[in-house]
Each structure stands twice: as structure tokens, then as C-alpha cells.
Design a protein around this motif. Structure first.
Motif, short mmCIF file in Angstrom:
data_model
loop_
_atom_site.label_atom_id
_atom_site.label_comp_id
_atom_site.label_asym_id
_atom_site.label_seq_id
_atom_site.Cartn_x
_atom_site.Cartn_y
_atom_site.Cartn_z
N GLN A 12 0.83 -1.20 0.00
CA GLN A 12 0.00 0.00 0.00
C GLN A 12 0.86 1.25 0.00
OE1 GLN A 12 -2.67 -0.36 3.37
NE2 GLN A 12 -4.28 -1.20 2.04
N SER A 13 0.28 2.32 -0.48
CA SER A 13 0.97 3.61 -0.47
C SER A 13 1.42 3.93 0.94
CB SER A 13 0.01 4.69 -0.99
OG SER A 13 0.65 5.93 -1.04
N GLY A 14 2.68 4.40 1.05
CA GLY A 14 3.25 4.70 2.35
C GLY A 14 4.02 3.54 2.96
N GLY A 15 3.91 2.38 2.34
CA GLY A 15 4.58 1.20 2.85
C GLY A 15 6.03 1.11 2.42
N SER A 16 6.65 -0.02 2.78
CA SER A 16 8.07 -0.23 2.50
C SER A 16 8.29 -1.60 1.89
CB SER A 16 8.89 -0.14 3.79
OG SER A 16 8.80 1.14 4.38
N LEU A 17 9.33 -1.68 1.10
CA LEU A 17 9.82 -2.94 0.57
C LEU A 17 11.34 -2.90 0.53
CD1 LEU A 17 7.51 -3.70 -2.52
CD2 LEU A 17 7.63 -5.02 -0.41
N SER A 84 8.20 4.87 2.26
CA SER A 84 7.21 5.88 1.84
C SER A 84 6.84 5.70 0.37
CB SER A 84 7.77 7.29 2.07
OG SER A 84 8.11 7.47 3.42
N LEU A 85 6.54 4.49 0.01
CA LEU A 85 6.26 4.19 -1.39
C LEU A 85 5.01 4.88 -1.88
CD1 LEU A 85 7.29 0.46 -1.33
CD2 LEU A 85 8.16 2.16 -2.95
N LYS A 86 5.04 5.26 -3.14
CA LYS A 86 3.95 5.96 -3.79
C LYS A 86 3.47 5.13 -4.99
CE LYS A 86 6.26 10.36 -2.79
NZ LYS A 86 6.81 11.62 -3.39
N SER A 118 -0.26 0.29 -4.31
CA SER A 118 -1.68 0.64 -4.44
C SER A 118 -1.98 1.90 -3.65
CB SER A 118 -2.55 -0.51 -3.94
OG SER A 118 -2.31 -0.74 -2.57
N SER A 119 -2.94 2.65 -4.16
CA SER A 119 -3.28 3.93 -3.50
C SER A 119 -4.37 3.73 -2.46
CB SER A 119 -3.74 4.92 -4.55
OG SER A 119 -4.82 4.40 -5.30
#
Length: 119
Positions: A12-17, A84-86, A118-119
Motif C-alpha cells: 500500500q501507499s506509504g509502505g516499504s519494501l 514511503s512508497l507511492k 496501491s493507492s
């Protein structure tokens, strides 16, 4: 020569990988390692680069402050920590190795790993 990426997935948006790229078949510690990405319908672009000793890094403006490239020369592995993925980070992520292979400057690519935000 082999570069095998892993760690991609759906987040999800805001997540990390954290992506990993395991290398074999060449002297990893002497190669510049990079991460690129390619979104559908777009050209492949440089995301981050690190020199062989791990002292110097470069980042695309779009990921500065969110992504961190690192390498472990003892494990022949390069990493990309993505925070902080977008949704616009959605792409196939590739690692690339560039260095002297024999007497010739060579570049090698991995097969890529899909990152979907995903947003």
C-alpha cells in the motif's frame, strides 16, 4: 554471470519494501551496482547507483530521501530499501552490474522484480 532480484510485491501507499539482487559469476566487489525501474509505457530509468566500495551513491530526484541503496560485498548482494512508497513507484525493478569482465567493460542485467504500490 547471474543477477537475481527478489523482494518485490504488492504494497500500500506509504509502505516499504526491500529489494535484493544476488550476483554470481563475476567479481562483485569491483563492479558498480545500480537499480533501474521501468513502468508500463515508459523508458527504463536509473533509480540508484553505488560504486564498488560502497562509498558513493547517486539517486534519482524522485526517490531521494525515500530509497536507500546498499551492498554487501561479502554476500555479493545489493539492496534497495524503499520507504514511503507511492503509486508512481510502481514498476519492474532491475539491478545492473557494470565493470571490467576480462579486458572489456561489460554491463549485466537481472530479470527484474515487480513492485506494485496501491493507492
Amino acid at each position: 554471470v547471474q543477477l537475481v532480484e527478489s523482494g518485490g510485491g504488492l504494497v500500500q501507499s506509504g509502505g516499504s519494501l526491500r529489494l535484493s539482487c544476488a550476483a554470481s559469476g563475476f567479481t562483485f566487489s569491483t563492479y558498480v551496482m545500480s537499480w533501474y525501474r521501468q513502468a508500463p509505457g515508459k523508458e527504463r530509468e536509473l533509480v540508484a547507483r553505488m560504486n564498488s566500495a560502497g562509498e558513493n551513491t547517486n539517486y534519482a530526484d524522485s526517490v531521494k530521501g525515500r530509497f536507500t541503496i546498499s551492498r554487501d560485498n561479502a554476500k555479493n548482494t545489493v539492496y534497495l530499501q524503499m520507504n514511503s512508497l507511492k503509486p508512481e513507484d510502481t514498476a519492474v525493478y532491475y539491478c545492473k552490474a557494470v565493470g571490467l569482465y576480462g579486458l572489456k567493460l561489460q554491463g549485466f542485467w537481472g530479470q527484474g522484480t515487480q513492485v506494485t504500490v496501491s493507492s
